[in-house]
Design an enzyme around this catalytic site. Structure first.
Site, short mmCIF file in Angstrom:
data_model
loop_
_atom_site.label_atom_id
_atom_site.label_comp_id
_atom_site.label_asym_id
_atom_site.label_seq_id
_atom_site.Cartn_x
_atom_site.Cartn_y
_atom_site.Cartn_z
N CYS A 377 0.83 -1.20 0.00
CA CYS A 377 0.00 0.00 0.00
C CYS A 377 0.87 1.27 0.00
O CYS A 377 1.43 1.61 -1.03
CB CYS A 377 -0.98 -0.01 1.16
SG CYS A 377 -2.41 1.04 0.84
N HIS A 500 -3.39 -4.90 0.45
CA HIS A 500 -2.79 -5.44 1.69
C HIS A 500 -2.89 -6.97 1.66
O HIS A 500 -3.77 -7.54 2.32
CB HIS A 500 -3.53 -4.90 2.92
CG HIS A 500 -3.30 -3.46 3.18
ND1 HIS A 500 -2.22 -3.01 3.89
CD2 HIS A 500 -4.00 -2.36 2.83
CE1 HIS A 500 -2.27 -1.69 3.98
NE2 HIS A 500 -3.34 -1.27 3.34
N GLU A 502 -1.33 -9.04 3.17
CA GLU A 502 -1.14 -9.62 4.51
C GLU A 502 -2.48 -9.94 5.17
O GLU A 502 -2.56 -10.83 6.02
CB GLU A 502 -0.31 -8.68 5.39
CG GLU A 502 -0.95 -7.35 5.78
CD GLU A 502 -0.73 -6.24 4.78
OE1 GLU A 502 -0.46 -6.54 3.59
OE2 GLU A 502 -0.85 -5.05 5.16
N1 GLN Z 1 -1.92 6.84 2.97
C1 GLN Z 1 -2.04 6.09 1.76
C2 GLN Z 1 -3.41 6.24 1.13
O1 GLN Z 1 -4.33 6.65 1.77
C3 GLN Z 1 -1.69 4.64 1.98
C4 GLN Z 1 -2.68 3.93 2.83
C5 GLN Z 1 -2.17 2.61 3.35
O2 GLN Z 1 -0.98 2.34 3.30
N2 GLN Z 1 -3.06 1.78 3.85
O3 GLN Z 1 -3.59 5.92 -0.02
#
Ligand code: GLN
Length: 524
Positions: A377, A500, A502
């Site tokens: 992410c 994600h 994970e």
């Molecule tokens: N802050 C980033 C976004 O909002 C990444 C979010 C995250 O890593 N879950 O896109």
């Protein structure tokens, strides 16, 4: 036929591992071919965890349907290898919202709305619905908090009532300290159980977290004073890996006790599970993986990332040794000092500007030193920023989240996010389809064209720059429609995803990207 519920309450103090106990018990039943669905009750008045700070509350876990839940859901899914629904999370916030909406609609026909029966009825209805809709054989309810808290009192009352209507097996988790070696104190357990009894609930089983194995006398005391048969007083010792806990309970005959109560059959075992646990414990090869984040003091903030490495390791027979690196330290002292000795680098998800430059330096260090890299992410967004700055040469490249003025916002807010003002539950959340490009590392990991991973973000790779980024050699290996979902380096192992992965990693089904990454790190 009455519905079957197991209810797990915690007492004395928090942090005894109720989620692990709940998951382990469920695993025992699942290993006999029963379908067990966990429900978690959280008394807090937030509707969900989405607005909670990881520093205070640990990781926010995301389900397929996009519900942001407590990190215990991660434990349930990792143990049970199933995907749960948001409906399995019952919070005080959701309940009160429901009740107040009903009251405003006039559903209560002029009555005064009360905790009993209105709120308690709502809880009973909810858990029965989950039972029926999921077609579960048994629903395991974990009551958040500890017995005696104001927050979960109304829930315990609902469950007490439920036990008059359905079949409920109550388990109380307690703590037995040893004031000196061999001197085990059962008084806290006695008092805590009396408190539960005063609420009309008699536990059928007591599971004791302990510093040392319960002696016969301690078990006898707990049995006598807490009014449970001595064989139903169970040890919950320290375990080397949390996945061992179902095996520990199995040995003590916990399944047989529950099976007898509900009239369940006895066939089936935990052999497959046992093998994976043995793999975790016996792995001799270690791989040092740096997780570069900003909540590294609170390890729970990256719980799923840590566990996904354990899962991959169980299949590869590699012991992942995690080196937690605070990204602000890299900003002050450089990446080399922290990353010179690692076999792989992960930059996990995150929000806010603090520590961002340190993460970018870490990615740069991994790329230029050919250390395997996995970006999750935010870790993917920053991989793109690093590339844009140092390979393409756009020195001011950044994410619009951190620099609104940059001429090269290679990461920008998702168009549908622009209008959103409310914070709770408004990100791009949950499972989305991802199309994988053949011939890439992503393809090597997944081995199929369409996969589903979970998301939680507001920003994306800016479509305006994709063409140029690709021309400069950055590989785009995964797409959701025209949103870039995965990128890769071609010179060395570096792969990152907007999702994600994970969140979907389980001991019995490790996340493909983590497996490929750890395999690469293992080569070092
Ligand atoms: N802050 C980033 C976004 O909002 C990444 C979010 C995250 O890593 N879950 O896109």
């Amino acid at each position: 036929m009455p519905r079957k519920f197991i209810v797990i309450t915690g007492s004395i103090m928090s942090g005894l591992g109720k989620g692990m106990v709940t998951s382990s018990l469920a695993k025992l039943l699942q290993s006999r071919g029963y379908s067990v669905i966990p429900i978690k009750f959280d008394g807090y008045l937030n509707v969900d965890c989405g607005t909670m700070n990881p520093f205070r509350h640990g990781e926010v876990f995301v389900l397929d349907d996009g519900t942001e839940v407590d990190l215990d859901f991660g434990t349930y899914e990792r143990f049970l290898n199933i995907s749960l629904q948001g409906k399995c999370s019952i919070t005080g916030g959701k309940l009160f919202r429901l009740i107040i909406e009903k009251e405003r609609r006039g559903d209560y026909l002029g009555r005064d709305v009360q905790f009993v029966p209105h709120l308690t009825d709502e809880i009973k209805k909810w858990v029965k619905e989950v039972y029926d809709e999921s077609k579960a054989d048994v629903v395991a309810i974990e009551v958040g908090g500890t017995v005696g808290d104001l927050e979960n009192g109304y829930f315990l009352e609902a469950i007490r009532q439920l036990s008059l209507e359905e079949q409920v097996f109550f388990i109380q988790l307690t703590y037995v300290p040893s004031v000196s070696p061999g001197e085990q104190k059962t008084k806290p357990t006695q008092h805590a159980t009396r408190l539960l009894q005063s609420l009309g609930i008699q536990p059928h089983m007591i599971i004791a977290r302990e510093e040392e194995k319960l002696k016969k006398e301690a078990k006898e005391k707990i049995s006598l004073y807490c009014n449970v048969p001595i064989e139903n007083v169970i040890d919950d010792p320290y375990v080397e890996t949390l996945y061992e806990l179902p095996l520990v309970f199995e040995k003590q005959g916990v399944y047989e006790i529950i099976a007898k109560y509900f009239g369940l059959r006895k066939e089936g075992d935990l052999e497959g599970w046992k093998k994976l646990v043995e793999n975790i414990k016996s792995a001799t090869k270690t791989s040092k993986i740096a997780i570069v984040g900003k909540y590294t003091d609170v390890k729970d903030a990256y719980l799923s990332v840590k566990e996904a490495l354990v899962h991959a390791g169980a299949w590869l027979r590699i012991r992942p040794e995690i080196k937690w690196v605070e990204s602000t330290n890299i900003e002050e002292e450089g990446a080399k000092k922290y990353l010179y000795d690692v076999d792989g680098v992960i930059v996990p998800g995150g929000f806010g500007r603090r520590g961002i430059e340190g993460k970018i330096s870490a990615i740069n260090y991994a790329r230029t030193n050919k250390i395997p890299y996995l970006g999750l992410c935010l870790g993917m967004q920053l991989m793109v920023v690093e590339w844009a700055r140092n390979v393409v040469g756009w020195k001011d490249a950044n994410s619009a989240e951190f620099d609104k003025e940059t001429k090269h916002p290679v990461i920008d807010i998702l168009p549908e996010q622009k209008q959103i003002a409310k914070m709770g539950g408004t990100m791009r959340l949950g499972a989305y389809e991802m199309r994988i490009e053949k011939g890439t590392k992503a393809w090597e990991a997944y081995g199929q064209e369409v996969v589903y991973e979970r998301h939680r973000h507001r920003y994306e790779v800016n479509p305006e720059f994709v063409e140029e980024l690709r021309k400069s050699g950055l590989v785009v290996s995964g797409w959701h429609k025209d949103i870039v979902e995965m990128v890769e380096w071609s010179e060395s192992f570096g792969i990152a995803t907007q999702s994600h992965p994970e969140f979907k990693s389980r001991l019995e089904a490790p996340a493909p990207l983590f497996k490929l990454f750890l395999k690469e790190a293992g080569k070092k």
